[in-house]
Design a protein around this motif. Sequence first.
Motif, PDB file in Angstrom:
ATOM      1  N   LYS A   1      22.964  20.152  -4.719  1.00  0.00           N
ATOM      2  CA  LYS A   1      24.107  19.897  -3.837  1.00  0.00           C
ATOM      3  C   LYS A   1      25.213  20.912  -4.077  1.00  0.00           C
ATOM      4  O   LYS A   1      25.854  21.386  -3.130  1.00  0.00           O
ATOM      5  N   ASN A   2      25.422  21.280  -5.336  1.00  0.00           N
ATOM      6  CA  ASN A   2      26.420  22.307  -5.647  1.00  0.00           C
ATOM      7  C   ASN A   2      26.001  23.660  -5.087  1.00  0.00           C
ATOM      8  O   ASN A   2      26.839  24.434  -4.614  1.00  0.00           O
TER       9      ASN A   2
ATOM     10  N   ARG B   1      27.580  27.246   1.639  1.00  0.00           N
ATOM     11  CA  ARG B   1      28.387  26.983   2.826  1.00  0.00           C
ATOM     12  C   ARG B   1      29.769  27.633   2.731  1.00  0.00           C
ATOM     13  O   ARG B   1      30.329  28.088   3.728  1.00  0.00           O
ATOM     14  N   GLN B   2      30.327  27.683   1.540  1.00  0.00           N
ATOM     15  CA  GLN B   2      31.639  28.293   1.358  1.00  0.00           C
ATOM     16  C   GLN B   2      31.600  29.802   1.568  1.00  0.00           C
ATOM     17  O   GLN B   2      32.600  30.403   1.975  1.00  0.00           O
TER      18      GLN B   2
ATOM     19  N   CYS C   1      20.511  19.069   3.714  1.00  0.00           N
ATOM     20  CA  CYS C   1      21.922  19.415   3.936  1.00  0.00           C
ATOM     21  C   CYS C   1      22.110  20.351   5.129  1.00  0.00           C
ATOM     22  O   CYS C   1      23.199  20.427   5.698  1.00  0.00           O
TER      23      CYS C   1
ATOM     24  N   TRP D   1      24.175  24.154  -2.385  1.00  0.00           N
ATOM     25  CA  TRP D   1      24.418  24.113  -0.934  1.00  0.00           C
ATOM     26  C   TRP D   1      25.898  24.301  -0.626  1.00  0.00           C
ATOM     27  O   TRP D   1      26.266  25.067   0.274  1.00  0.00           O
ATOM     28  N   LEU D   2      26.767  23.643  -1.386  1.00  0.00           N
ATOM     29  CA  LEU D   2      28.198  23.784  -1.166  1.00  0.00           C
ATOM     30  C   LEU D   2      28.655  25.218  -1.375  1.00  0.00           C
ATOM     31  O   LEU D   2      29.465  25.753  -0.606  1.00  0.00           O
ATOM     32  N   GLN D   3      28.129  25.862  -2.410  1.00  0.00           N
ATOM     33  CA  GLN D   3      28.490  27.249  -2.676  1.00  0.00           C
ATOM     34  C   GLN D   3      28.026  28.154  -1.537  1.00  0.00           C
ATOM     35  O   GLN D   3      28.750  29.053  -1.105  1.00  0.00           O
TER      36      GLN D   3
END
Length: 380
Positions: A91-92, A98-99, A122, A94-96
């Motif tokens: 999840k981290n 997307r940012q 995601c 994916w967040l990285q």
Amino acid sequence: MHLINKGWMRVLVRVDVHPIIGFGHLSRCLNLCQVMKLHGWNIAFIGHGLGEYLDPSDTYYPLEYSNSNEALITTDTSTWLGELPNELAQKNDWLQCRQILEAEYDLIIVDHYALDIIWELCWTNSKILVIDDLLHRFHYCHYFIDYSVLMADIGNRVPDFCKIMLGPSFALLDIHLCDLIRKDELELDGKIHLLINFGGYDADNYTEKVLLALERIFYTSKNNQLFQRINEITIVRKNKKPIETLLETLIILKSKPIHVYDGLSKSEFLKLLGHYKMSYPPINLCIGAAGVSTFERACLGIPSILICTAENQIRNAKGFATLGAGSYLEQWNDDQFELILGKYLCPESNLDVSLKCRKLVDGRGVFRVFYKLSRDFIYK
């Protein structure tokens, strides 16, 4: 449903390179992207450690490990994101991503043993293509590729709507290999040009084991004349441990032409491997790891004695051996190595295995995969 310009296709590749992860994941992604680029598809890469391997014109979004996180990476694939537990790490990740990313993508290609259905779910606006030959986790993907020789039962590991591509006919190899396949008959002159190549990082130093075993065989074998057919040796590796000192101690081997490519930078190593793809036909036997390069050599009719350096290589090594297209040395043993090597020094046996290699791998896998993808994406 309407026709779209395939040149507008946007593809994101999520893959990593690391001494433990190796080069093979990126290599097969790059091979598939070769065809996509030829058809005007726009490719972007995101991951760790890719910069030195990509063309300067490629769009690249680097991910970075902190020093503490990278130290967590081991041969346990669940650690390959540098974080524990793996679910949180995905999840981290994916967040990285997307940012960092500046656009949405039509297709995301993921080749990573630490990413699975958690990460894939995601991405709600993109189709997912997964390349995976370990089969130890579940995926949410629209396309799934496993080109292992021994085809496995995927079962419920992918959704019902997923298009599955299995077996060597979908092997993701360099598109230029098709131009290098020899149309002439192989010669039975009995001379062997031996390639020793255990991938980017020969962590277990199999190169040294092979050289020492060859020297011993030349000294002690009852079939010494047979082994004298090894006429030339090429060593390709990336290992910090120098090999020249060892070569000086090999009385018999150093009397033969030995070409050593050692201690190269990342970019130099890849360039050299590309060079050997262009000059593969003169090489007629390899001792090495059972990764992507095994399929490349098979496509060119080069038999291999396979020694696995990673878990994902075992199924392919067994597959090549089962089909008579290579031999698998499951555990290092000098006597067993000598027995297997002797088989390939007989011209008739070498030719027989070479023909089986060619039959198994035709080098057109990337084109088959692209055809399946383009049929879907040409209409929306």
